[in-house]
Design a protein around this motif. Structure first.
Motif, PDB file in Angstrom:
ATOM      1  N   ALA A  39      -7.066  36.640  34.719  1.00  0.00           N
ATOM      2  CA  ALA A  39      -8.354  35.964  34.866  1.00  0.00           C
ATOM      3  C   ALA A  39      -8.724  35.788  36.338  1.00  0.00           C
ATOM      4  N   ILE A  40      -7.735  35.501  37.188  1.00  0.00           N
ATOM      5  CA  ILE A  40      -8.002  35.336  38.624  1.00  0.00           C
ATOM      6  C   ILE A  40      -8.490  36.640  39.233  1.00  0.00           C
ATOM      7  N   TRP A  41      -7.839  37.745  38.878  1.00  0.00           N
ATOM      8  CA  TRP A  41      -8.280  39.038  39.411  1.00  0.00           C
ATOM      9  C   TRP A  41      -9.633  39.447  38.825  1.00  0.00           C
ATOM     10  N   ALA A  42      -9.881  39.083  37.572  1.00  0.00           N
ATOM     11  CA  ALA A  42     -11.207  39.335  36.999  1.00  0.00           C
ATOM     12  C   ALA A  42     -12.261  38.501  37.718  1.00  0.00           C
ATOM     13  N   PRO A  49     -12.827  32.604  30.076  1.00  0.00           N
ATOM     14  CA  PRO A  49     -13.928  33.517  30.393  1.00  0.00           C
ATOM     15  C   PRO A  49     -14.992  32.897  31.299  1.00  0.00           C
ATOM     16  N   PRO A  50     -15.437  31.643  31.046  1.00  0.00           N
ATOM     17  CA  PRO A  50     -16.401  31.048  31.990  1.00  0.00           C
ATOM     18  C   PRO A  50     -15.848  30.912  33.408  1.00  0.00           C
ATOM     19  N   PHE A  51     -14.527  30.566  33.515  1.00  0.00           N
ATOM     20  CA  PHE A  51     -13.938  30.485  34.856  1.00  0.00           C
ATOM     21  C   PHE A  51     -14.027  31.837  35.558  1.00  0.00           C
ATOM     22  N   ALA A  52     -13.619  32.899  34.865  1.00  0.00           N
ATOM     23  CA  ALA A  52     -13.658  34.225  35.485  1.00  0.00           C
ATOM     24  C   ALA A  52     -15.085  34.609  35.857  1.00  0.00           C
ATOM     25  N   SER A  53     -16.030  34.273  34.989  1.00  0.00           N
ATOM     26  CA  SER A  53     -17.418  34.658  35.258  1.00  0.00           C
ATOM     27  C   SER A  53     -18.035  33.846  36.385  1.00  0.00           C
ATOM     28  N   THR A  54     -17.422  32.708  36.765  1.00  0.00           N
ATOM     29  CA  THR A  54     -17.941  31.972  37.918  1.00  0.00           C
ATOM     30  C   THR A  54     -17.767  32.781  39.205  1.00  0.00           C
ATOM     31  N   ILE A  85     -20.775  24.791  39.737  1.00  0.00           N
ATOM     32  CA  ILE A  85     -20.294  23.456  39.387  1.00  0.00           C
ATOM     33  C   ILE A  85     -20.638  23.119  37.938  1.00  0.00           C
ATOM     34  N   PHE A  86     -21.863  23.413  37.531  1.00  0.00           N
ATOM     35  CA  PHE A  86     -22.286  23.118  36.161  1.00  0.00           C
ATOM     36  C   PHE A  86     -21.501  23.939  35.147  1.00  0.00           C
ATOM     37  N   THR A  87     -21.182  25.200  35.497  1.00  0.00           N
ATOM     38  CA  THR A  87     -20.414  26.054  34.595  1.00  0.00           C
ATOM     39  C   THR A  87     -19.029  25.479  34.354  1.00  0.00           C
ATOM     40  N   GLY A 129     -28.696  25.598  38.323  1.00  0.00           N
ATOM     41  CA  GLY A 129     -27.462  24.936  37.925  1.00  0.00           C
ATOM     42  C   GLY A 129     -27.329  24.797  36.424  1.00  0.00           C
ATOM     43  N   PHE A 130     -28.419  24.424  35.756  1.00  0.00           N
ATOM     44  CA  PHE A 130     -28.355  24.229  34.308  1.00  0.00           C
ATOM     45  C   PHE A 130     -28.126  25.532  33.550  1.00  0.00           C
ATOM     46  N   ILE A 131     -28.389  26.673  34.186  1.00  0.00           N
ATOM     47  CA  ILE A 131     -28.040  27.948  33.548  1.00  0.00           C
ATOM     48  C   ILE A 131     -26.532  28.010  33.315  1.00  0.00           C
ATOM     49  N   GLY A 132     -25.767  27.271  34.124  1.00  0.00           N
ATOM     50  CA  GLY A 132     -24.315  27.253  33.970  1.00  0.00           C
ATOM     51  C   GLY A 132     -23.852  26.773  32.612  1.00  0.00           C
ATOM     52  N   PHE A 133     -24.651  25.948  31.937  1.00  0.00           N
ATOM     53  CA  PHE A 133     -24.285  25.497  30.597  1.00  0.00           C
ATOM     54  C   PHE A 133     -24.259  26.654  29.594  1.00  0.00           C
ATOM     55  N   GLN A 134     -24.978  27.731  29.899  1.00  0.00           N
ATOM     56  CA  GLN A 134     -24.988  28.868  28.986  1.00  0.00           C
ATOM     57  C   GLN A 134     -23.634  29.571  28.958  1.00  0.00           C
ATOM     58  N   GLY A 135     -22.842  29.405  30.052  1.00  0.00           N
ATOM     59  CA  GLY A 135     -21.539  30.063  30.108  1.00  0.00           C
ATOM     60  C   GLY A 135     -20.598  29.632  29.006  1.00  0.00           C
ATOM     61  N   SER A 136     -20.707  28.388  28.549  1.00  0.00           N
ATOM     62  CA  SER A 136     -19.903  27.918  27.414  1.00  0.00           C
ATOM     63  C   SER A 136     -20.784  27.645  26.204  1.00  0.00           C
TER      64      SER A 136
END
Length: 497
Positions: free
Chosen positions: A47-50, A202-207, A344-346, A405-412
């Motif tokens: 995940a870190i490399w992704a 997945p949200p962490f990697a996509s950040t 941050i929001f993600t 920022g609120f788009i970050g809620f879509q990640g989860s």
């Protein structure tokens, strides 16, 4: 090996039966020695490399959005807004156009086509990338996407100076080769991520996307303002070289699945075998995918969210430079701030979703819906406010930052829903929705170019923000109506194809 098919060793050295789906009938899951060194779990290393891959993926995508401000001449006086905001420092008239005279006389329409050309290619290979990743593994699909895009980015300055159409062709090719990255990553998570970690890994990697934007935009603005390699060309050289270097690390530490990882501990492999749904080896159930109603909800929401996201991603530097009149260095910093908010929001929303699901407070469907509602309503509300504040620089930046920022809620929320309904085919269905959601990538910049051509005014940008706000709300409504987070029957091993 046959004698160990139905037994394993627990942490105390006792033999315990494997789960039925953990049988090594094909020799895919060799039992490793318990004496392997302990450290960061293998799935977190992947995940870190992704994460770093997504960082460089977006650095290759957004560098042009900032660099184009330095590459082009200011609009002529006939095409310049008569009611643009006053410069922040009225004593320094150079704050409006502090940059060295640009090399290219590109109109807003031409710039819109250049910025949108990436997405013409991005539409083409989404589904292909997902299918190939499911069939052959995600490692080389994901890594190759970024490597080839990085090499093409190194050619961007030469293409721009040769012919604008060659530049458009290069950006189109970059889009073609970047497109498989997201669906291949979805296929990767389908093999690596347990259900209760889907709202966090997945949200962490996509950040990496947001970090890529936050790091790249100030860096590009500094490079463009410098004399390194002629100014703006250095932005493409730096991003291209770093992406190629990342590929070396990915080749060493990225792996398709726990079964192929040479250094994973036995305990983690056993844990993932128990928790992650077994990958099916069946033909892609196209009929079931096409007739899947929840997938239509995901797709519509993805399209609408991306319409907003891509307009802001490609056009904010122009808005900051032309309307709010930030200078070149300020532009890069101000462009980075909204995506720092999104990061941050993600992270916050991912932790909230994980807690809610782990404690069975809400169902998967309700969790995804509420995350999507919060994200869409927040984005829509603050986009509307941006159009009402006029030349208040502080409020404009704050409201834009909160809307992104609120788009970050879509990640989860909606953007991770593919794994809920069909984890075995996450690569394919993510490819489908990403393909459709790439269309706003070229529609959005063209729309902005059309609205602002000979009309760089506060009123034109207010209309752009209001249209984006409405589109965002529409996508949320359709998602809530159509989406159901329960696993689809055709995703299961015993389902008829």
């Amino acid at each position: 090996m046959d004698s160990l098919n139905h037994e394993s060793i627990d942490n105390e050295g006792m033999q315990v039966p494997l789960l039925v789906h953990e049988e090594d009938t094909n020799g895919l899951f060799p039992i490793a020695s318990l004496s392997q060194p302990r450290g960061i779990p293998a799935r977190y290393v992947v995940a870190i490399w992704a994460f770093l891959g997504f960082l460089f993926l977006y650095s290759l995508r957004v560098n042009l959005s900032v660099a184009i401000v330095a590459m082009t001449n200011p609009q002529s006086t006939t095409n310049e807004s008569v009611n643009a905001c006053p410069a922040i420092d009225d004593t320094n008239s150079s704050s409006f156009h502090p940059r060295i005279k640009g090399e290219f006389d590109w109109t807003p329409k031409t710039q819109g086509f250049i910025l949108g050309s990436f997405f013409y290619g991005y539409v083409l290979t989404q589904v292909i990338g997902g299918v190939l990743a499911e069939k052959f593994g995600a490692k080389w699909i994901f890594g190759g996407s970024i490597l080839i895009a990085g090499i093409l980015t190194l050619l961007t300055p030469l293409a721009a100076r040769t012919n604008v159409y060659l530049l458009i062709a290069i950006r189109l090719l970059i889009g073609i080769f970047e497109a498989p990255a997201f669906p291949s990553a979805a296929a990767l998570w389908g093999r690596w991520v347990p259900p209760l970690e889907r709202s966090i890994i997945p949200p962490f990697a996509s950040t990496g996307k947001e970090i890529g934007i936050v790091i790249t935009t100030p860096l590009v603005s500094q490079l463009c303002a410098s004399k390194i390699f002629g100014g703006w060309p250095s932005a493409f050289y730096v991003c291209g070289v770093l992406s190629c270097l990342w590929f070396i690390g990915w080749a060493l530490y990225g792996h398709n699945s726990p079964a192929e990882h040479p250094r994973i501990t036995y305990e983690e492999k056993l844990y993932l075998l128990r928790c992650v749904p077994k990958q099916k080896r069946c033909p892609t159930p196209w009929y079931h995918i096409i007739t899947c109603i929840p997938l239509y909800g995901i797709a519509i929401q993805h399209i609408c969210t991306n319409f907003v996201f891509y307009i802001l991603l490609t056009s904010l530097p122009t808005y900051f430079s032309t309307i709010l009149r930030f200078n070149l260095k300020e532009n890069g910093i101000m462009f980075a701030i909204p995506f720092l908010f999104q990061l941050i929001f993600t992270i916050i929303s991912g932790h909230i979703a994980d807690i809610i699901r782990a404690r069975n407070i809400l169902s998967t469907t309700a969790t995804r819906r509420w995350q999507t509602i919060i994200g869409a309503c927040g984005t829509s509300f603050f986009l509307f406010l941006v159009g009402t504040v006029g030349c208040n620089h502080v409020l404009a930046v704050i409201f834009i930052s909160l809307s992104v920022g609120f788009i970050g809620f879509q990640g989860s929320g909606s953007l991770i829903s593919h794994l809920d309904i069909a984890s075995n085919y996450a690569g394919t269905i993510t490819g489908i929705t990403n393909m459709l959601a790439a269309i706003p990538g070229f529609v959005g910049p063209i729309f902005v170019g059309w609205m602002t051509n000979h009309n760089q005014t506060l009123e034109a940008w207010k209309s752009i923000f209001n249209v984006s706000s409405s589109v965002c709300l529409f996508g949320c409504i359709m998602y809530c109506i159509l989406f159901n987070g329960e696993e689809q029957l055709w995703n299961r091993d015993d389902a008829e194809q």
